[in-house]
Design a protein around this motif. Sequence first.
Motif, mmCIF file in Angstrom:
data_model
loop_
_atom_site.group_PDB
_atom_site.id
_atom_site.type_symbol
_atom_site.label_atom_id
_atom_site.label_comp_id
_atom_site.label_asym_id
_atom_site.label_seq_id
_atom_site.Cartn_x
_atom_site.Cartn_y
_atom_site.Cartn_z
ATOM 1 N N LEU B 79 -4.036 4.910 -4.597
ATOM 2 C CA LEU B 79 -4.356 4.256 -3.320
ATOM 3 C C LEU B 79 -5.785 4.604 -2.901
ATOM 4 C CD1 LEU B 79 -2.165 3.718 -0.272
ATOM 5 C CD2 LEU B 79 -4.384 4.783 0.060
ATOM 6 N N TRP B 82 -8.409 2.649 -5.107
ATOM 7 C CA TRP B 82 -8.599 1.197 -5.053
ATOM 8 C C TRP B 82 -8.736 0.621 -3.643
ATOM 9 C CZ3 TRP B 82 -9.918 0.257 -9.732
ATOM 10 C CH2 TRP B 82 -9.234 0.813 -10.822
ATOM 11 N N CYS B 83 -8.160 1.286 -2.633
ATOM 12 C CA CYS B 83 -8.090 0.652 -1.309
ATOM 13 C C CYS B 83 -9.290 0.904 -0.398
ATOM 14 C CB CYS B 83 -6.787 1.034 -0.610
ATOM 15 S SG CYS B 83 -5.345 0.411 -1.501
ATOM 16 N N TYR B 98 -9.407 7.493 5.618
ATOM 17 C CA TYR B 98 -8.839 6.184 5.303
ATOM 18 C C TYR B 98 -7.943 5.690 6.435
ATOM 19 C CZ TYR B 98 -6.510 2.336 3.079
ATOM 20 O OH TYR B 98 -6.040 1.077 2.824
ATOM 21 N N ARG B 102 -8.477 2.380 8.767
ATOM 22 C CA ARG B 102 -7.420 1.368 8.810
ATOM 23 C C ARG B 102 -7.025 1.080 10.260
ATOM 24 N NH1 ARG B 102 -1.883 0.049 8.081
ATOM 25 N NH2 ARG B 102 -1.425 -0.817 6.025
ATOM 26 N N SER B 110 -6.854 -5.202 8.336
ATOM 27 C CA SER B 110 -6.667 -4.385 7.127
ATOM 28 C C SER B 110 -5.787 -5.114 6.122
ATOM 29 C CB SER B 110 -6.024 -3.038 7.483
ATOM 30 O OG SER B 110 -6.867 -2.308 8.336
ATOM 31 N N LEU B 114 -6.894 -6.230 2.386
ATOM 32 C CA LEU B 114 -6.225 -5.626 1.228
ATOM 33 C C LEU B 114 -5.569 -6.689 0.361
ATOM 34 C CD1 LEU B 114 -4.764 -2.598 3.194
ATOM 35 C CD2 LEU B 114 -6.358 -2.391 1.254
ATOM 36 N N GLU B 356 -1.432 -2.177 1.075
ATOM 37 C CA GLU B 356 -2.117 -1.373 0.065
ATOM 38 C C GLU B 356 -1.406 -1.469 -1.291
ATOM 39 O OE1 GLU B 356 -1.839 -0.394 3.183
ATOM 40 O OE2 GLU B 356 -3.700 0.587 3.779
ATOM 41 N N LEU B 359 -2.570 -4.308 -3.416
ATOM 42 C CA LEU B 359 -3.862 -4.066 -4.062
ATOM 43 C C LEU B 359 -3.734 -3.013 -5.164
ATOM 44 C CD1 LEU B 359 -6.852 -4.285 -4.509
ATOM 45 C CD2 LEU B 359 -7.249 -2.974 -2.410
ATOM 46 N N VAL B 360 -3.018 -1.943 -4.861
ATOM 47 C CA VAL B 360 -2.828 -0.900 -5.874
ATOM 48 C C VAL B 360 -2.127 -1.474 -7.106
ATOM 49 C CG1 VAL B 360 -1.553 1.222 -6.407
ATOM 50 C CG2 VAL B 360 -2.871 1.052 -4.275
#
Lengths: 406, 406, 406
Positions: B79, B82-83, B98, B102, B110, B114, B356, B359-360
């Motif tokens: 996380l 990549w985020c 983070y 957010r 957010s 994402l 997230e 995206l992860v």
Amino acid sequence: MPEPDSVPEPYGVREPDSVREPDGVRVPDALPVPLLDQHCHGVVAADLDDDAFGALLTESDRPPAPGTSPFDSALGLALRRWCPPALGLPAHADPAAYLARRRSLGPAESTRRLLAAAGLRALLVDTGLTEASGQPLLPADELASLAGARVREVVRLENVAEALAARAPRAADWPAALRDALAAALRKADAVAVKSVLAYRHGLDIPADRVSDAEAVRAAAGFLAGPAGRLADPVLLRHLLWTAVDLCARRALPLPLQLHTGFGDPDLTLHRADPSLLTPFIRAVEPTGVPLVLLHGYPYHRQVGWLAQVFPHVYADTGLTLSHTGPRAVTVLGELLELAPFGKVLFSTDAYGLPELYLVGAAQFRHALATLLGDWQRAGACAPADAAHLTRLLSFANARRLYGLG
Amino acid sequence: MPEPDSVPEPYGVREPDSVREPDGVRVPDALPVPLLDQHCHGVVAADLDDDAFGALLTESDRPPAPGTSPFDSALGLALRRWCPPALGLPAHADPAAYLARRRSLGPAESTRRLLAAAGLRALLVDTGLTEASGQPLLPADELASLAGARVREVVRLENVAEALAARAPRAADWPAALRDALAAALRKADAVAVKSVLAYRHGLDIPADRVSDAEAVRAAAGFLAGPAGRLADPVLLRHLLWTAVDLCARRALPLPLQLHTGFGDPDLTLHRADPSLLTPFIRAVEPTGVPLVLLHGYPYHRQVGWLAQVFPHVYADTGLTLSHTGPRAVTVLGELLELAPFGKVLFSTDAYGLPELYLVGAAQFRHALATLLGDWQRAGACAPADAAHLTRLLSFANARRLYGLG
Amino acid sequence: MPEPDSVPEPYGVREPDSVREPDGVRVPDALPVPLLDQHCHGVVAADLDDDAFGALLTESDRPPAPGTSPFDSALGLALRRWCPPALGLPAHADPAAYLARRRSLGPAESTRRLLAAAGLRALLVDTGLTEASGQPLLPADELASLAGARVREVVRLENVAEALAARAPRAADWPAALRDALAAALRKADAVAVKSVLAYRHGLDIPADRVSDAEAVRAAAGFLAGPAGRLADPVLLRHLLWTAVDLCARRALPLPLQLHTGFGDPDLTLHRADPSLLTPFIRAVEPTGVPLVLLHGYPYHRQVGWLAQVFPHVYADTGLTLSHTGPRAVTVLGELLELAPFGKVLFSTDAYGLPELYLVGAAQFRHALATLLGDWQRAGACAPADAAHLTRLLSFANARRLYGLG
């Protein structure tokens, strides 16, 4: 099979110029050690159509799923890496080009080239399978001649029992008749080992104890009264194993018993082929001195490694697994070597049907072992002499010792 | 979803400048292929406090052990890799930074950022979960709009049965009522698949055979007489599976049945989620033509690979596993590809609750696959064209074929 | 054991000049963190002949197979990598040279050098084993002095029960007498934990529920009437576990219960040591607050990782596994860290008998962790500060928190 006199150092890392293709792709690393293939099968002599060829590239006995190709697999990549150069094509040739070239050379010439490229010194052939994709397999002596290798036989136990049943003996005679039939089969084949496919017929979850003659007779009565063919009764399978163990134990150097473990065709149920399930039987066999060779093992090869470490009579095989895992063979071999004593790991191809599988099996083993040992040396985990020693052990010395080969 | 016309070579190794961050840290490799996420869930729209956020970073439904942080895990590292760039922070930003960022952007912005960064073309959403950390999940159409992706629905079987039970039918009507309810749910959702959580409710160790209506009625009587809610009776679970299989088989292109296998939350017992335990059921379903998609699988993903190789109707999923294994995803994906045919492996994120995780999931898959195929090419194990082909298959082509998506 | 004030960056990659040998071979990476060995055993003080030495290099209690050497293993390579430099030989010295050098230095000096080179700050010693290869083990205080480390004791449960049985109590008194004996043993040892070898005595497949006093008395009657010695009755083993859990739970900081899981000597059956089999017991213990430390785990260490992720009271150990897997330890440690929260993984050596195994265990852990974290950083998967944090957690901080050490 004498050991080579001298071993160049650093070992297992050398990549002779002579094995580089013009396009820079390497064919199997030419480690200067002979290979003794301790478990393999015959190859088809006839031409195979594309579907029949593809069917021998998978453990499935079903047609591929719609829209998929049997070449799209780790084994498919391995075949396209190692085999096209033997037929005069560049590595990674596409399947259609490869199959066309194979057909234009004809099966005899292709087979000759592929087996020669495998560079095997000796083969221990399980003669229990007689056809593949509906085509007969070459007999062992023809295979030997094409491969330029010595061939010795491994007797498949279930075949002996089924051949006996086909002669319709009286159930009461089953124990004695089976002993006689198996002894005769071993003599006739001058066998170096026996093999069991218990994993396919029942699963490895069997009790440890011997089967009494009375129990065997009772189970034989049921088997002989039923439809001819496949032996799947767990009592008779266990009785067959113990009959074999007792015969194997009589030799000055007891004959090894090879057992299929781990993955195979869909006839088996994977978790019932976990070699750890054999532990009670392994313990019971120990006093007889009969070595047990656990074939394949994947994905339970770490379990095989432990069994080989703690039980002196248990040995581990590399066959089938290193071919099927393609680009991942380096890691998978490494996993086996985590617990398995290096003196008890045995190379094999488990090649069956396609001569390609001999070349793939040999090349995958040579390449995976050389890469692994190169990595270990670069990481400081072992010395060049260790890599050379380990290569000799796995490639031929362990098998030569275990099977008493000259 | 048309396939891209041209694929740059060498494939899977390219790292376009445009995806490098100023600090040299790479964001997800921008492979020029669309991703079709074949198994995912909704996301929470509301703001989450730190504990609620952390709770969605683990498969546990318990508070973390004293002195430990849910960010201290392979998934936590992924996380933080990549985020943060999607929210304008450097990769590896610490958890407090983070979470603060957010919060300052707000959950809507957010989430939008994402999901956009995940770059997914289509989502097959299991709509059976409706909340996470006590907050409602966005409905599928809002998810689609935020992600800029087409969304299709997967119907969760146990929900349908429990909703039916809540309407208090007579036990004698259960089989017919269940068939009707499931058919209606498929129609209403225009579903592309159904999903079972048998692994949570009982374990995968079920008998193979169909449940007769009489048996189902008997079991339904017990279930309907008990407290409302959770369906865990093994007979009814199996009857539900077969009811679904029969409905799925009626289509011209049979609807796939997705099954949770392997790890998940502590509601399941891991060894009873070994997909090999499903083998009798898999064999029994084969003649119907209904595809079975084995989700997750870890740590039994090699078993999934074998099942996908030997049974034409079995498919393998990458979701959840590649996210949770963080830096190790390259190897774990490699393990799945040892035996699984490349034509039967399907990308998914199994994202749930946190945007997230979309995206992860997407970044982990893209990065792991590109790294693996780059390694294979450098080692001479495959050609660039093979890597491109394999990337297309896993990213979208296999799922498009299996689910009949245009 | 205070945490070091400053940690150099990048962490886990640094290789100080001072730890390079003249021949370029690296001795254990000198990460500037203390190690807390949370599970180990005593060492033999006497000289060992070659066979007795070799016997301690394997989990087998049998002689090696004909023609094989116990040094030909992953553990053998690790020993020859890390230990010769401590005795003034180059790394990878051959076994004969190593054994000769060890003999010429004498066991006391060799032990002192090897333990010092291990660089351990504190040892939690399972005092349940009192000899190895037929030689007595050094008592804990002498081990502490040679190793320059603090030593705390772990009480082995089965020993307490067997010592009680040797005093021939009445069966009716078993539950109370066992509680008293265990409480006394904990007091006497000032124990920091208890340990169970259920995996050896029965297997981890036990029911979850507590054993009533009446059941325990019945089972004790059978045990006490039988031949003296080994406790293997599953009811008494379970009763012993629950007696321990209840005593451990009484502390302000509950005492952890360590459980052997995964591989070990041939006294256990591997698949019955799968830690997932403990799940019902794990669930039942959760409300008591007693932490469960799953030792070893291999080849089921991914299962251990999942259990540690989803159950707050479950912890994961690295011992035995990293030593025995030799060159493969980096990968095996990586596999554990796929699902195990970084705050719940505990370093140990599980050293037993040979002081070499302390050095090997410490060096393998330091090297594997440093290599893994170096690889992760190079691949962009984590930042240097993450690597430093993770190193502190696994090396000592998790154990210090769990066992309440100052």
